[in-house]
Enzyme design. Structure first.
Site, short mmCIF file in Angstrom:
data_model
loop_
_atom_site.label_atom_id
_atom_site.label_comp_id
_atom_site.label_asym_id
_atom_site.label_seq_id
_atom_site.Cartn_x
_atom_site.Cartn_y
_atom_site.Cartn_z
N GLU A 33 33.70 35.16 43.01
CA GLU A 33 32.95 34.69 41.85
C GLU A 33 32.19 33.40 42.18
O GLU A 33 31.17 33.10 41.59
CB GLU A 33 33.89 34.40 40.67
N ARG A 40 50.13 36.84 47.99
CA ARG A 40 51.24 37.38 47.20
C ARG A 40 51.59 38.82 47.56
O ARG A 40 52.67 39.29 47.21
CB ARG A 40 50.99 37.19 45.72
#
Length: 165
Positions: free
Chosen positions: A92, A55
């Site tokens: 994560e 993005r």
């Protein structure tokens, strides 16, 4: 649901609602204008806008064109042709790797790194390390949205410009 979970959910909804901004030319141009003016005032002498996959590619090239400077993409592993600098970073749920073409940044060039979101800071930190490997001078990291509860800012040693948190 904890307070932090509610905040993270609210940011996820905001990110999903960022795409309507892209469909409204006047609002999108206004956002780009704000980014450009902030970079002009806070990062004099910027020579390259670095956009993060994916993005950061929506905002970075438009900002670069408006500033009259180069745009350089940082991509996920294996997406760029030619020789690259690469950095692994922790997510994560595992690790990933991002790359920049070796000839895209000249030693000493002043760069601003652009992305839509700063969450845990892993990707932005990796991009900063890539710029260091290329010999660039990182002036600032710019994001549209930051999730403060995830403390991504704590991983970044450069100034961060964020608009929504």
């Amino acid at each position: 649901m904890s307070r932090d979970d509610k905040r993270i959910q609210a940011v996820k909804e905001l990110i999903e609602n960022l795409f309507p901004v892209l469909r409204n030319a006047e609002v999108f141009k206004g956002l780009i204008d704000v980014l450009v003016e902030d970079i002009r005032s806070r990062c004099p002498g910027v020579e390259v806008i670095v956009g993060l996959d994916s993005r950061g590619f929506l905002f970075g090239p438009m900002v670069a064109v408006a500033l009259g400077v180069a745009f350089v993409p940082v991509r996920k592993k294996g997406k760029l042709p030619g020789e690259t600098f690469a950095v692994e970073y922790t997510l994560e749920y595992g690790t990933d790797r991002c790359e920049v073409q070796k000839n895209s940044i000249q030693a000493g060039q002043k760069v601003v790194i652009v992305d839509d979101l700063l969450a845990t800071g892993g990707t932005m930190d990796a991009a900063c390390r890539l710029m260091e490997a290329a010999g660039a001078e990182v002036l600032s990291c710019l994001v549209i949205i930051e999730i403060p509860v995830l403390k991504g800012r704590d991983k970044i040693k450069y100034p961060i410009i964020s608009y929504i948190s």
